[in-house]
Design a protein around this motif. Sequence first.
Motif, PDB file in Angstrom:
ATOM      1  N   SER A 181     -30.569 -12.594  52.205  1.00 51.45           N
ATOM      2  CA  SER A 181     -31.073 -12.178  53.514  1.00 51.45           C
ATOM      3  C   SER A 181     -29.876 -12.083  54.439  1.00 51.45           C
ATOM      4  CB  SER A 181     -32.071 -13.197  54.069  1.00 51.45           C
ATOM      5  OG  SER A 181     -33.246 -13.203  53.301  1.00 51.45           O
ATOM      6  N   THR A 182     -29.764 -10.973  55.154  1.00 46.87           N
ATOM      7  CA  THR A 182     -28.588 -10.779  55.997  1.00 46.87           C
ATOM      8  C   THR A 182     -28.896 -11.027  57.472  1.00 46.87           C
ATOM      9  OG1 THR A 182     -28.929  -8.432  56.500  1.00 46.87           O
ATOM     10  CG2 THR A 182     -27.811  -8.960  54.431  1.00 46.87           C
ATOM     11  N   TYR A 183     -27.850 -11.317  58.191  1.00 53.21           N
ATOM     12  CA  TYR A 183     -27.882 -11.493  59.641  1.00 53.21           C
ATOM     13  C   TYR A 183     -26.773 -10.573  60.145  1.00 53.21           C
ATOM     14  CZ  TYR A 183     -30.402 -15.763  58.292  1.00 53.21           C
ATOM     15  OH  TYR A 183     -31.307 -16.654  57.741  1.00 53.21           O
ATOM     16  N   SER A 240     -23.531 -12.252  58.725  1.00 55.10           N
ATOM     17  CA  SER A 240     -23.748 -13.464  57.934  1.00 55.10           C
ATOM     18  C   SER A 240     -24.729 -13.129  56.814  1.00 55.10           C
ATOM     19  CB  SER A 240     -24.323 -14.586  58.800  1.00 55.10           C
ATOM     20  OG  SER A 240     -23.515 -14.809  59.936  1.00 55.10           O
ATOM     21  N   SER A 283     -27.305 -15.154  53.813  1.00 58.41           N
ATOM     22  CA  SER A 283     -27.877 -16.328  53.146  1.00 58.41           C
ATOM     23  C   SER A 283     -28.149 -15.913  51.703  1.00 58.41           C
ATOM     24  CB  SER A 283     -29.173 -16.711  53.877  1.00 58.41           C
ATOM     25  OG  SER A 283     -29.931 -17.609  53.118  1.00 58.41           O
ATOM     26  N   ASN A 330     -28.900 -16.719  47.563  1.00 51.89           N
ATOM     27  CA  ASN A 330     -29.465 -17.571  46.511  1.00 51.89           C
ATOM     28  C   ASN A 330     -29.105 -16.936  45.173  1.00 51.89           C
ATOM     29  OD1 ASN A 330     -31.657 -18.204  44.481  1.00 51.89           O
ATOM     30  ND2 ASN A 330     -32.216 -19.634  46.108  1.00 51.89           N
ATOM     31  N   GLU A 361     -27.132 -22.121  46.166  1.00 48.28           N
ATOM     32  CA  GLU A 361     -27.346 -21.423  47.430  1.00 48.28           C
ATOM     33  C   GLU A 361     -26.060 -21.526  48.237  1.00 48.28           C
ATOM     34  OE1 GLU A 361     -31.545 -20.812  48.637  1.00 48.28           O
ATOM     35  OE2 GLU A 361     -31.408 -22.985  48.835  1.00 48.28           O
ATOM     36  N   TRP A 374     -23.745 -19.644  51.914  1.00 47.15           N
ATOM     37  CA  TRP A 374     -23.793 -18.954  53.196  1.00 47.15           C
ATOM     38  C   TRP A 374     -22.413 -18.361  53.487  1.00 47.15           C
ATOM     39  CZ3 TRP A 374     -26.963 -17.478  57.027  1.00 47.15           C
ATOM     40  CH2 TRP A 374     -26.475 -17.364  58.329  1.00 47.15           C
TER      41      TRP A 374
END
Lengths: 343, 343
Positions: A161-163, A251, A253, A255, A316, A318
Amino acid sequence: MRQSPYLPNRPLKVAVLGSSGAVGSELLKILEQRDFPISELVLLSSERSEGKKIIWKDEELVTKKTTKEEFKNLDLVLASAGGSISKKWLSTIIDQNALLIDNSSAFRLDKNVPLIVPEVNGSEVLNHDGVIANPNCTTILLTLVLAPLNKLSTIQRVIVSTYQSVSGAGQLAMEELKLLTEQYLQGNPQKSEVLPYSLAFNLFLHNSPMLSNNYCEEEMKMVNETRKILNIADLKLSATCVRVPVLRAHSESINIEFADEVEPKDALEELKKSPGIEVIEDYKNNRFPMPNDVMGRDNVAVGRLRTDISQSHGLELWLCGDQIRKGAALNAVQIAELLIPKK
Amino acid sequence: MRQSPYLPNRPLKVAVLGSSGAVGSELLKILEQRDFPISELVLLSSERSEGKKIIWKDEELVTKKTTKEEFKNLDLVLASAGGSISKKWLSTIIDQNALLIDNSSAFRLDKNVPLIVPEVNGSEVLNHDGVIANPNCTTILLTLVLAPLNKLSTIQRVIVSTYQSVSGAGQLAMEELKLLTEQYLQGNPQKSEVLPYSLAFNLFLHNSPMLSNNYCEEEMKMVNETRKILNIADLKLSATCVRVPVLRAHSESINIEFADEVEPKDALEELKKSPGIEVIEDYKNNRFPMPNDVMGRDNVAVGRLRTDISQSHGLELWLCGDQIRKGAALNAVQIAELLIPKK
């Protein structure tokens, strides 16, 4: 056909195509900072941005409208003006025996075009025939971190999941985010023109066109480009891309499922010795990468490695990386540097 | 021991404990909006916030310092003042035969305390002995969406990344985000005092204390509370919790593995008929839930349902919900409403 995949062994005549955009400006900065061997720098732009004065190495340069004439005797074109512009000028560039390093998605999945993250698959850079593609920003950051980990155990599946910062939508979007936020704070209504919705204290799923599988283009770029760069054709990867009110660093996230168990400490060691990566991980003080850490910087920051409690063989983590720099301009210049003959 | 799990069948003497905080203020608003049957409303606060005047139903109320005396003859205490305050006053509340609905994490995993999301496990609400726990904000939003989907096929594994607004860190943090952003826009340095780092155009991993498995408290709340609410003790779930510069609505990127295949259209139908949920999904116009859609609203917005391309039996989706409202205050009042005897 080019005689050699390398660039000529002398100062180069270089053009930056799309020189007035966010990535174009950063390209100029990086060419100067890294003392890239340049005999002449040509700034090409759209008709709209023609005549803009830009100081480069204490010299005043003026952006020129892109015409066939301007490509004469060029050695290298760094393009960041969108896919249609790159496609339009490709044959002109190749006729000149110049090299195009292209930041658009136009050629990325072409099997005759290398798609390069120098730290990951730099060895493939020579396999070009006049054009090398620079991957999508989120993909560069992701593969930079996945590649070292893939040495420890083959990666089976990735969920990300991107930011994503607003710089990915261009310079005008960055200015609009500041303006919309100012309007919000002053209690005035916000009307977005560059962005599809206001990003002032808001966020939205990435607005690139939706594909038939209900993933958007940005998400499928991550899937397809990562497979090509890591050379794992059947890598399982799914992405959710989100635009957040951050100015220029992305950023992610992440997995990961590996074939075998990977200890976080081994992963951390591998990442620490990998070029282009900086580990920011202090569990005691709850300190991990943030966009502010990497803004304007070359390294991608990684941290928060932990054994995934929801599966075997899972990790996981980041990351944060400057979207304009390693996510675009720096990576393009690094590709060019790989092609400068070593003395 | 209480004689009945229900609240008395008459207008109630209700106290709001922590009445000057972000959730406390919203509790007052919701009690008024929903016309909750109240004979007397007592606003309790810390000594620091004592004497604050608050208009409620056109009446001026004054916050009082929390003392034993103030709990006399209360029927219901809605607490949002932190775990230690709730623990401190629990025996006093129970001695009064009053009911505590507690927004802290103090009692959530106590097996004698129901942990309730009314739309999900409202039927368990009667199993209390004077205290009912309100789940963590991210958990309420997540379970509201997982529960209907779990009817279609048993959920095996969930991977979630959150985009959490600053309201979860309290009223002062919301004010600080605005102040820090203003400072940034004015070109001044930002110094955070409530937040661990500046959130102005920045974000950071959730700063709740780290646990021995290298997940933070906030993340493990999602794991443990979701298991309890959905009554799936061995549910595999991993979360990455991130604080983003958004004011009061949380978003979550959710990847689900089911026992059997679940078609997005079936999932969508199920969600559409589920209470408390609103579907915002328009693939043609690239329109999905955003924090701005749900700010100040009761429903949790869900959308972007798609078959996960990285696994069999997988779905991906996206949600946004108001952290202060359904994520906290509304859910607490809804729990109380379940205990009002039906006429």
